[in-house]
Design an enzyme around this catalytic site. Sequence first.
Site, PDB file in Angstrom:
ATOM      1  N   SER A 179       0.846  -1.190   0.000  1.00 29.41           N
ATOM      2  CA  SER A 179       0.000   0.000   0.000  1.00 29.41           C
ATOM      3  C   SER A 179       0.880   1.237   0.000  1.00 29.41           C
ATOM      4  O   SER A 179       2.037   1.210   0.459  1.00 29.41           O
ATOM      5  CB  SER A 179      -0.893   0.014   1.242  1.00 29.41           C
ATOM      6  N   TYR A 192      -2.402  -0.763  10.341  1.00 33.34           N
ATOM      7  CA  TYR A 192      -2.457  -1.155   8.935  1.00 33.34           C
ATOM      8  C   TYR A 192      -1.199  -0.703   8.201  1.00 33.34           C
ATOM      9  O   TYR A 192      -0.575  -1.476   7.466  1.00 33.34           O
ATOM     10  CB  TYR A 192      -3.692  -0.533   8.292  1.00 33.34           C
TER      11      TYR A 192
END
Length: 289
Positions: A179, A192
Amino acid sequence: MKEPEFKSQKPEHGYFEPDIQSNMVPQPESIDPNYKGSGKLEGKAAIVTGGDSGIGQAVAYAFAKEGADVSVIYYEAESDAKQTKTLIEKAGGRCLTIRGDVGNEAFCQKAIEQTVNMLGRLDILVNNAGEQHYCERIEEITSEQIDRTFRTNIFSMFYMTKAAMKYLYKGGSIINTASITAYQGNPVLMDYSATKGAIVSFTRAASQNKEFLAKGIRVNGVAPGPIWTPLIPATFPNEKLKKFGQDTPMKRPGQPRELAAAYVYLASNDSSYMSGQMLHVNGGTVVNG
């Protein structure tokens, strides 16, 4: 893009239930009806975790269009998994759907074995399953949430890769979904972001490991920017959704179908001289990583 809508309730166990793609407004664009395969993955078998919706669904479909059979791993979204299976079969591929928790090592082992038994081989592993939780204050992040996020996002990659190594050989490809948060961080997605940083390091380390090199297995990844998937409306407050993706140079969120070709490239022989790398499909944000 229409104003996003999604109704979700946080359950007693402290993390969101899997999100149903068909409930989203507007619908994510997972399938490019104009995509024409050219046999890049003909005769190969792939396994895609989190393949029932969003990025995973788009990748699974593109793989099928390129001639691959696909095993789709999903958590609980039965209707999305069925839709993905239908799409893959219409594209000409065989599809196996397997329900379970990739944060559990025993399940990962069984999923790999079942895939090989049903599809006859394993050439491509896409570690894509992920979850995230919106928290503005670090005090809100419980130990249970940290454990859950790490198990789903990074422990699963170790579990799936360990189990797959028995079957992957020269020309095999492992593709990990990281990501943009691995490079920029996100103040409301701290756990995350940490897992995504770990995924980048895992990808680089595995690509240089002598076992992977000796077997001719390439390990790469894709680091998406803001992509409109079921994970987003289930995570962020409605007021945040209205501006989702508008902070990119392209001033919009990406669609799952816009990532699919990057995974096809990394899965195919087109990327035969690439390993340990990340492709940044993020709307034009430069991260220099």
